[in-house]
Design an enzyme around this catalytic site. Structure first.
Site, PDB file in Angstrom:
ATOM      1  N   ASP A  17       0.863  -1.187   0.000  1.00 28.41           N
ATOM      2  CA  ASP A  17       0.000   0.000   0.000  1.00 28.41           C
ATOM      3  C   ASP A  17       0.898   1.234   0.000  1.00 28.41           C
ATOM      4  O   ASP A  17       1.126   1.874   1.027  1.00 28.41           O
ATOM      5  CB  ASP A  17      -0.938  -0.025   1.215  1.00 28.41           C
ATOM      6  CG  ASP A  17      -1.948  -1.157   1.119  1.00 28.41           C
ATOM      7  OD1 ASP A  17      -2.265  -1.581  -0.021  1.00 28.41           O
ATOM      8  OD2 ASP A  17      -2.420  -1.630   2.161  1.00 28.41           O
ATOM      9  N   LYS A  39       0.753  -8.086  -2.026  1.00 28.48           N
ATOM     10  CA  LYS A  39      -0.610  -7.695  -2.396  1.00 28.48           C
ATOM     11  C   LYS A  39      -0.586  -6.305  -3.024  1.00 28.48           C
ATOM     12  O   LYS A  39       0.040  -5.382  -2.506  1.00 28.48           O
ATOM     13  CB  LYS A  39      -1.496  -7.674  -1.146  1.00 28.48           C
ATOM     14  CG  LYS A  39      -2.956  -7.351  -1.469  1.00 28.48           C
ATOM     15  CD  LYS A  39      -3.835  -7.536  -0.255  1.00 28.48           C
ATOM     16  CE  LYS A  39      -3.943  -6.302   0.590  1.00 28.48           C
ATOM     17  NZ  LYS A  39      -4.748  -5.233   0.011  1.00 28.48           N
ATOM     18  N   ASP A  66      -5.639  -7.281  -5.133  1.00 29.52           N
ATOM     19  CA  ASP A  66      -6.784  -7.016  -4.238  1.00 29.52           C
ATOM     20  C   ASP A  66      -7.631  -5.908  -4.863  1.00 29.52           C
ATOM     21  O   ASP A  66      -7.631  -4.774  -4.399  1.00 29.52           O
ATOM     22  CB  ASP A  66      -6.249  -6.610  -2.863  1.00 29.52           C
ATOM     23  CG  ASP A  66      -7.348  -6.548  -1.817  1.00 29.52           C
ATOM     24  OD1 ASP A  66      -8.450  -7.054  -2.086  1.00 29.52           O
ATOM     25  OD2 ASP A  66      -7.079  -6.004  -0.729  1.00 29.52           O
ATOM     26  N   LEU A  67      -8.327  -6.278  -5.934  1.00 26.42           N
ATOM     27  CA  LEU A  67      -9.092  -5.279  -6.690  1.00 26.42           C
ATOM     28  C   LEU A  67     -10.559  -5.248  -6.267  1.00 26.42           C
ATOM     29  O   LEU A  67     -11.320  -4.390  -6.723  1.00 26.42           O
ATOM     30  CB  LEU A  67      -8.963  -5.550  -8.200  1.00 26.42           C
ATOM     31  CG  LEU A  67      -7.513  -5.555  -8.706  1.00 26.42           C
ATOM     32  CD1 LEU A  67      -7.472  -5.827 -10.204  1.00 26.42           C
ATOM     33  CD2 LEU A  67      -6.814  -4.227  -8.396  1.00 26.42           C
ATOM     34  N   LYS A  68     -10.941  -6.182  -5.425  1.00 27.62           N
ATOM     35  CA  LYS A  68     -12.303  -6.226  -4.858  1.00 27.62           C
ATOM     36  C   LYS A  68     -13.352  -5.885  -5.913  1.00 27.62           C
ATOM     37  O   LYS A  68     -14.111  -4.917  -5.778  1.00 27.62           O
ATOM     38  CB  LYS A  68     -12.405  -5.280  -3.662  1.00 27.62           C
ATOM     39  CG  LYS A  68     -11.526  -5.682  -2.482  1.00 27.62           C
ATOM     40  CD  LYS A  68     -11.845  -4.874  -1.252  1.00 27.62           C
ATOM     41  CE  LYS A  68     -10.997  -5.246  -0.065  1.00 27.62           C
ATOM     42  NZ  LYS A  68      -9.601  -4.816  -0.162  1.00 27.62           N
ATOM     43  N   LEU A  69     -13.399  -6.712  -6.959  1.00 27.81           N
ATOM     44  CA  LEU A  69     -14.315  -6.430  -8.066  1.00 27.81           C
ATOM     45  C   LEU A  69     -15.769  -6.629  -7.654  1.00 27.81           C
ATOM     46  O   LEU A  69     -16.085  -7.516  -6.860  1.00 27.81           O
ATOM     47  CB  LEU A  69     -14.020  -7.353  -9.253  1.00 27.81           C
ATOM     48  CG  LEU A  69     -12.628  -7.318  -9.871  1.00 27.81           C
ATOM     49  CD1 LEU A  69     -12.600  -8.182 -11.135  1.00 27.81           C
ATOM     50  CD2 LEU A  69     -12.199  -5.898 -10.197  1.00 27.81           C
ATOM     51  N   HIS A  70     -16.639  -5.817  -8.212  1.00 29.16           N
ATOM     52  CA  HIS A  70     -18.084  -6.010  -8.039  1.00 29.16           C
ATOM     53  C   HIS A  70     -18.790  -5.181  -9.101  1.00 29.16           C
ATOM     54  O   HIS A  70     -18.673  -3.950  -9.108  1.00 29.16           O
ATOM     55  CB  HIS A  70     -18.519  -5.580  -6.635  1.00 29.16           C
ATOM     56  CG  HIS A  70     -19.974  -5.812  -6.376  1.00 29.16           C
ATOM     57  ND1 HIS A  70     -20.610  -6.975  -6.738  1.00 29.16           N
ATOM     58  CD2 HIS A  70     -20.907  -5.034  -5.786  1.00 29.16           C
ATOM     59  CE1 HIS A  70     -21.880  -6.901  -6.385  1.00 29.16           C
ATOM     60  NE2 HIS A  70     -22.105  -5.730  -5.810  1.00 29.16           N
ATOM     61  N   ASP A  71     -19.499  -5.869 -10.028  1.00 33.89           N
ATOM     62  CA  ASP A  71     -20.201  -5.171 -11.106  1.00 33.89           C
ATOM     63  C   ASP A  71     -21.198  -6.180 -11.676  1.00 33.89           C
ATOM     64  O   ASP A  71     -21.354  -7.275 -11.117  1.00 33.89           O
ATOM     65  CB  ASP A  71     -19.179  -4.714 -12.180  1.00 33.89           C
ATOM     66  CG  ASP A  71     -19.676  -3.487 -12.955  1.00 33.89           C
ATOM     67  OD1 ASP A  71     -20.843  -3.483 -13.381  1.00 33.89           O
ATOM     68  OD2 ASP A  71     -18.873  -2.551 -13.150  1.00 33.89           O
ATOM     69  N   ASN A  74     -21.376  -9.839 -16.499  1.00 35.85           N
ATOM     70  CA  ASN A  74     -20.626  -9.806 -17.749  1.00 35.85           C
ATOM     71  C   ASN A  74     -19.362  -8.955 -17.618  1.00 35.85           C
ATOM     72  O   ASN A  74     -18.284  -9.331 -18.092  1.00 35.85           O
ATOM     73  CB  ASN A  74     -21.522  -9.257 -18.877  1.00 35.85           C
ATOM     74  CG  ASN A  74     -20.792  -9.241 -20.203  1.00 35.85           C
ATOM     75  OD1 ASN A  74     -20.375 -10.278 -20.704  1.00 35.85           O
ATOM     76  ND2 ASN A  74     -20.589  -8.045 -20.755  1.00 35.85           N
ATOM     77  N   THR A 121     -12.673  -5.753   7.030  1.00 38.77           N
ATOM     78  CA  THR A 121     -12.270  -5.822   8.439  1.00 38.77           C
ATOM     79  C   THR A 121     -12.353  -4.472   9.146  1.00 38.77           C
ATOM     80  O   THR A 121     -12.200  -4.410  10.360  1.00 38.77           O
ATOM     81  CB  THR A 121     -10.834  -6.382   8.600  1.00 38.77           C
ATOM     82  OG1 THR A 121      -9.985  -5.683   7.700  1.00 38.77           O
ATOM     83  CG2 THR A 121     -10.773  -7.850   8.305  1.00 38.77           C
ATOM     84  N   GLY A 211      -0.043  -4.983   6.070  1.00 39.50           N
ATOM     85  CA  GLY A 211       0.374  -3.793   5.336  1.00 39.50           C
ATOM     86  C   GLY A 211       1.221  -2.881   6.190  1.00 39.50           C
ATOM     87  O   GLY A 211       2.445  -3.048   6.305  1.00 39.50           O
ATOM     88  N   ARG A 212       0.551  -1.901   6.819  1.00 45.50           N
ATOM     89  CA  ARG A 212       1.276  -0.843   7.529  1.00 45.50           C
ATOM     90  C   ARG A 212       2.298  -1.318   8.552  1.00 45.50           C
ATOM     91  O   ARG A 212       3.387  -0.724   8.625  1.00 45.50           O
ATOM     92  CB  ARG A 212       0.255   0.127   8.159  1.00 45.50           C
ATOM     93  CG  ARG A 212      -0.429   0.990   7.100  1.00 45.50           C
ATOM     94  CD  ARG A 212      -1.695   1.636   7.600  1.00 45.50           C
ATOM     95  NE  ARG A 212      -2.760   0.654   7.783  1.00 45.50           N
ATOM     96  CZ  ARG A 212      -3.997   0.956   8.145  1.00 45.50           C
ATOM     97  NH1 ARG A 212      -4.325   2.212   8.374  1.00 45.50           N
ATOM     98  NH2 ARG A 212      -4.901   0.014   8.278  1.00 45.50           N
TER      99      ARG A 212
HETATM  100  O1  C5P Z   1      -2.144  -1.827   6.766  1.00 41.88           O
HETATM  101  P1  C5P Z   1      -3.009  -3.021   7.043  1.00 41.88           P
HETATM  102  O2  C5P Z   1      -2.240  -4.205   7.611  1.00 41.88           O
HETATM  103  O3  C5P Z   1      -4.256  -2.690   7.849  1.00 41.88           O
HETATM  104  O4  C5P Z   1      -3.488  -3.471   5.582  1.00 41.88           O
HETATM  105  C1  C5P Z   1      -4.478  -4.443   5.366  1.00 41.88           C
HETATM  106  C2  C5P Z   1      -4.671  -4.617   3.899  1.00 41.88           C
HETATM  107  O5  C5P Z   1      -5.681  -5.600   3.682  1.00 41.88           O
HETATM  108  C3  C5P Z   1      -5.121  -3.352   3.183  1.00 41.88           C
HETATM  109  O6  C5P Z   1      -4.481  -3.364   1.913  1.00 41.88           O
HETATM  110  C4  C5P Z   1      -6.633  -3.523   3.018  1.00 41.88           C
HETATM  111  O7  C5P Z   1      -7.112  -2.932   1.842  1.00 41.88           O
HETATM  112  C5  C5P Z   1      -6.748  -5.050   2.920  1.00 41.88           C
HETATM  113  N1  C5P Z   1      -8.027  -5.631   3.290  1.00 41.88           N
HETATM  114  C6  C5P Z   1      -8.636  -5.426   4.511  1.00 41.88           C
HETATM  115  N2  C5P Z   1      -9.840  -6.005   4.782  1.00 41.88           N
HETATM  116  C7  C5P Z   1     -10.431  -6.798   3.890  1.00 41.88           C
HETATM  117  C8  C5P Z   1      -9.813  -7.031   2.660  1.00 41.88           C
HETATM  118  C9  C5P Z   1      -8.589  -6.440   2.394  1.00 41.88           C
HETATM  119  O8  C5P Z   1      -8.083  -4.746   5.353  1.00 41.88           O
HETATM  120  N3  C5P Z   1     -11.568  -7.422   4.191  1.00 41.88           N
END
Ligand code: C5P
Length: 237
Positions: A17, A39, A66-71, A74, A121, A211-212
């Site tokens: 990120d 990711k 992690d593009l979290k698609l929803h549409d 098709n 989350t 991530g962070r």
């Molecule tokens: O920085 P951190 O550890 O909170 O990053 C968590 C990563 O997981 C972020 O990229 C966030 O978009 C992703 N994520 C999430 N919850 C979800 C799906 C993905 O936090 N349900």
């Protein structure tokens, strides 16, 4: 690959990120051989992250898009067909039945696996109710988990708090991928449902998305290695 065959190193997915491909590539280089799975989410995908996904895959790394698609179905299907050509291992979609069905059908014949995001989350019961949902987090996660399995989805993205219940529900064929991981002492940020790496693995998570705590650390490689060291005994148990 069933969850028990996953090499320990592959179980940590570092969320890149970061604002630019240049910074992401610098982070990948800093992490070196310690991390094999990355990711790429919205921030980087919209800044040149898709060609980076292909480059990482060509370099032998694994990539979770992690593009979290929803549409409409098709549109999801046509998108997934092209995403499958990038060489990524995982692609996320939101766990709505039409979306999941379209994504699973469109990835057939490729090595791409589809993960369904049950409930983000950063959401708690109040956030779901504010968005118009009647059910709370745990009931929604369970209902969507069951639907995902019925539709042939490869894995579920869930909070570590739901991992044990979902594992009982879906058995061992589906991968459970959990963000919301915080090594002891790190800031929770905007995450509301969090746990430590060892507890997440003990609860049944297969892959930890972090991530962070890694990318904002003074020494990202040391944090990544500490997370892998922390989960190793839980995997042996
Ligand atoms: O920085 P951190 O550890 O909170 O990053 C968590 C990563 O997981 C972020 O990229 C966030 O978009 C992703 N994520 C999430 N919850 C979800 C799906 C993905 O936090 N349900």
């Amino acid at each position: 690959m069933t969850p028990s065959d996953i090499p320990t190193k592959d179980r940590l997915i570092v969320a890149l990120d970061l604002p630019s491909v240049q910074q992401a590539e610098a982070m990948v280089a800093r992490l070196g051989d310690s991390v094999s799975f990355f990711k790429i989410g919205y921030q980087l995908a919209y800044a040149g992250g898709l060609p980076l996904a292909r480059k990482l895959a060509d370099d032998g790394k694994k990539v979770f898009l992690d593009l979290k698609l929803h549409d409409i179905g098709n549109t999801v299907a046509r998108g997934v067909e092209n995403i499958a050509k990038l060489g990524a291992t995982f692609l996320s979609v939101h766990a709505y039945p039409q979306t999941m069905k379209a994504a699973v059908e469109a990835r057939t014949g490729s090595s791409l696996k589809i993960l369904a995001v049950t409930v983000l989350t950063s959401y708690d019961d109040g956030d779901l109710h504010a968005a118009g949902y009647r059910l709370g987090v745990s009931d929604t996660v369970e209902a969507r988990g069951r639907q995902a399995q019925g539709l042939g989805i490869d894995g579920i993205v869930c909070s570590p708090e739901e991992a044990a219940a979902l594992r009982r529900l879906v058995g061992h064929q589906m991968h459970l991928v959990t963000p919301g991981i915080r090594p002891a002492g790190s800031a929770s940020g905007d995450q509301k449902r969090i746990t430590t790496p060892a507890r997440a693995i003990a609860a049944g998570s297969d892959y930890l998305v972090v991530g962070r705590p890694v990318v904002e650390a003074a020494d990202p490689k040391a944090v990544a290695e500490a997370i892998l060291a922390e989960i190793t005994p839980s995997l042996a148990a």
